[in-house]
Write an enzyme that holds these catalytic residues in place. Structure first.
Site, short mmCIF file in Angstrom:
data_model
loop_
_atom_site.label_atom_id
_atom_site.label_comp_id
_atom_site.label_asym_id
_atom_site.label_seq_id
_atom_site.Cartn_x
_atom_site.Cartn_y
_atom_site.Cartn_z
N ALA A 276 0.85 -1.20 0.00
CA ALA A 276 0.00 0.00 0.00
C ALA A 276 0.88 1.24 0.00
CB ALA A 276 -0.92 -0.01 1.22
N ARG B 134 -12.14 6.62 -8.18
CA ARG B 134 -11.36 5.72 -9.03
C ARG B 134 -12.15 5.08 -10.15
NH1 ARG B 134 -7.70 2.91 -4.30
NH2 ARG B 134 -6.50 4.81 -3.98
N HIS C 199 -7.97 0.19 -10.15
CA HIS C 199 -7.20 1.43 -9.93
C HIS C 199 -6.83 1.98 -11.29
CE1 HIS C 199 -4.23 4.24 -8.44
NE2 HIS C 199 -4.49 3.90 -7.20
N GLY D 47 -0.20 4.95 -1.02
CA GLY D 47 -0.70 6.30 -0.77
C GLY D 47 -0.80 6.65 0.68
N GLY D 48 -1.48 5.82 1.47
CA GLY D 48 -1.56 6.15 2.87
C GLY D 48 -2.77 5.61 3.58
N ARG E 110 -14.65 1.88 -2.98
CA ARG E 110 -13.93 2.35 -1.80
C ARG E 110 -13.25 3.69 -2.03
NH1 ARG E 110 -8.65 2.10 -0.53
NH2 ARG E 110 -8.12 0.53 -2.09
N HIS F 204 -7.56 -3.85 -8.29
CA HIS F 204 -6.78 -3.32 -7.16
C HIS F 204 -7.34 -3.75 -5.81
CE1 HIS F 204 -4.21 -0.55 -5.02
NE2 HIS F 204 -5.23 0.11 -4.51
N GLU G 176 -6.06 12.78 -1.91
CA GLU G 176 -6.31 11.76 -2.92
C GLU G 176 -7.71 11.97 -3.48
OE1 GLU G 176 -5.24 7.81 -1.69
OE2 GLU G 176 -3.25 8.45 -1.05
C1 SIN Z 1 -2.84 4.40 -3.91
O1 SIN Z 1 -1.85 4.80 -3.33
O2 SIN Z 1 -3.28 4.93 -4.94
C2 SIN Z 1 -3.53 3.20 -3.38
C3 SIN Z 1 -4.02 3.42 -2.01
C4 SIN Z 1 -5.38 2.81 -1.89
O3 SIN Z 1 -5.66 1.81 -2.52
O4 SIN Z 1 -6.21 3.39 -1.20
#
Ligand code: SIN
Length: 526
Positions: A45, A273, A227, A47-48, A368, A333, A113
């Site tokens: 993972a 997404r 994703h 992004g965070g 999500r 994803h 994000e």
């Molecule tokens: C991302 O960093 O784009 C993936 C994180 C996530 O799936 O929420």
């Protein structure tokens, strides 16, 4: 003789480790993990972790963004638990040693994000999951009561008088049985069911497969998140190019170098997404050319420092993240659906709990929100542990959300070209980003036939690792395809070209399934 432990945890990502941290205070915990413990979706993972800790933020705002992304299907109570308990458990994680990036002032640094109304995402450069995994491992490794078995692949759950009492697992020495007072499935995702995925090789949906085989209800499996920005270079892995890049200003460009997103979505690169993924495909179809992600307008030194892991992966594929346009495309994803649970991780089978990506609390609805998955693992892993600590870990779900299962698998053919690659190809082409009836019907018929060939091996146990992978992707893929066929609308991660609109009148429901071959006891009926 089966060995015995107080608590059995299957999987070593964030949900399993967070649960273990509490369980080990009360009893012996055995963690079974099928590869190296760090090899999980958590470890990848980038992004965070989203949590309402920043200035101007609140659980209420976080809930509103979560519900909007979920496209009308989030379970409100689960969302409230996620955003409210999320604050507390994230603070606790920081106190336990997780090091997130900070501003020069020392304050936590929040990233942005897609579909988040403000900066809310805590990160550790672009390897946030690895940092959280490190912190949790340190915590868990301190407990004398925790034992970890690596390369231990659970192939079957043990059910006695309708209650889950343990598991059978395989390692290099053969098959073993272990019994426990409560069993937690925390096996993560199932991206490997599809030809194109950001997920590691271990993500074959094993938790859904073993739960299905023992009669647990599953739900929402038609909702798979694709994703939008996986590296799309022939021969290179579909490495994730984090959404955090777009949050920091990366542009999606067509072959003519034009930003095209607002042609399809007013929110541009920061739409949710599902919308960005479909816009990319439409632009690829319109132009006949690949789409690229570009950070060329940003400071190159800053880009390489903020995204070092992604920069290294791009370099390995021949691109400089800071100065080149990187070809991207959608890839499977995250699975919103899974083993159906209540808000404490309890499944429809007493003694069996599930948490993290493998579970379906309904918290994500049909799609999500970015960076809610690590938070889900943290919060619902902790809550599942609380439920497992009760004298009887059994429990019935509060809410009936599931329709009864349809027909059993057709037992009419040989293996008909069954390979893992064939399953993944079929899922990508027929059950991928855009679906329609004829190809879904053909896919379901093929998957039914394949399932009929693998079901006896799943039942008997003792499959080789390779055969297990095939059996698991067939089982999970079939459940996804069946649910996708039944949902005649477009919502969140599920898009039907033959039903392009959302249909709240007929489909504001959760579609579930349950193995008709397993005799349900009164306890497990709802
Ligand atoms: C991302 O960093 O784009 C993936 C994180 C996530 O799936 O929420």
């Amino acid at each position: 003789m089966p060995r015995r432990t107080d608590f059995l945890v299957i999987g070593s990502g964030i949900a399993g480790l967070r649960a273990t941290a509490d369980l080990a205070l009360a009893g012996d915990v055995l963690i079974l993990t099928k590869a190296d413990p760090t090899e999980s979706n958590t470890g990848y993972a980038q992004g965070g972790i989203a949590a309402a800790l920043g200035p101007g933020d609140s659980p209420r705002l976080h809930a509103a963004d979560t519900v909007a992304a979920g496209d009308g299907l989030c379970v409100a109570a689960a969302v409230n638990v996620l955003v409210e308990d999320g604050v507390r458990y994230t603070r606790e994680l920081i106190a336990a040693g997780a090091r997130f990036d900070r501003e020069p002032s020392g304050e936590l640094s929040f990233g942005r994000e897609g579909a988040h109304g403000l900066r809310r995402v805590l990160h550790a450069a672009d390897a946030t999951g690895r940092e959280i995994g490190r912190a949790l491992w340190n915590q868990v490794a301190e407990h004398a009561r925790v034992r970890v078995e690596r390369n231990a692949r659970v192939s079957r759950l043990l059910v006695r008088h309708g209650k889950c009492v343990g598991a059978a697992y395989e390692d290099d020495c053969g098959t073993h049985l272990v019994e426990a007072s409560a069993v937690l499935i925390a096996t993560g995702g199932a991206g490997q069911v599809f030809r194109e995925t950001t997920n590691p090789a271990v993500a074959t949906g094993d938790g859904v497969t073993i739960a299905w085989q023992c009669g647990a209800a599953v739900a929402d499996l038609e909702f798979v998140q694709f994703h939008p920005t996986a590296l799309s270079v022939p021969g290179a892995p579909r490495f994730l190019l984090s959404e955090a890049m777009r949050g920091e200003g990366a542009h999606l460009l067509n072959a003519a170098g034009e930003r095209f997103m607002t042609r399809y979505e007013p929110a541009g690169e920061l739409a949710s997404r599902d919308l960005v993924s479909r816009a990319i495909v439409r632009e690829q179809q319109r132009t006949g050319q690949p789409v690229c992600l570009s950070m060329q307008q940003l400071d190159p030194t800053w880009v390489r420092a903020r995204f070092p892991t992604i920069a290294a992966a791009c370099l390995a594929a021949g691109f400089d993240l800071a100065t080149d346009r990187i070809p991207v495309g959608p890839a499977a994803h995250y699975v919103m659906g899974g083993v159906e649970t209540d808000l404490w991780g309890r499944t429809s089978v007493p003694g069996l709990l599930a948490a993290g990506e493998v579970a379906c609390t309904g918290v994500h609805g049909a799609n999500r929100l970015a960076s809610n998955s690590l938070l889900e693992g943290l919060v619902f892993g902790a809550r599942a542990a609380q439920a497992m600590l009760l004298p009887s870990a059994s429990g019935r779900l509060a809410e009936t959300v599931v329709e009864a299962t349809a027909s059993a698998a057709a037992a009419d053919s040989g293996d008909g070209g069954l390979t893992e690659a064939a399953v993944r190809e079929l899922m990508w082409t027929a059950v991928g980003l855009t679906r329609e009836r004829a190809s879904l019907e053909a896919a379901v018929a093929q998957l039914d036939a394949w399932y009929a060939t693998v079901a006896p091996g799943l039942e008997a146990g003792g499959l080789s690792a390779a055969d297990w992978r095939v059996a698991s992707v067939v089982t999970v893929g079939r459940l996804m395809a069946r649910a996708a066929l039944r949902r005649e609308e477009t919502r969140g991660g599920h898009a039907r070209s033959d039903f392009p609109a959302r249909d709240d009148v007929n489909f504001q429901v959760h579609i579930g399934d349950r193995n008709p071959a397993v005799r349900q006891t009164p306890d497990t009926h709802r």
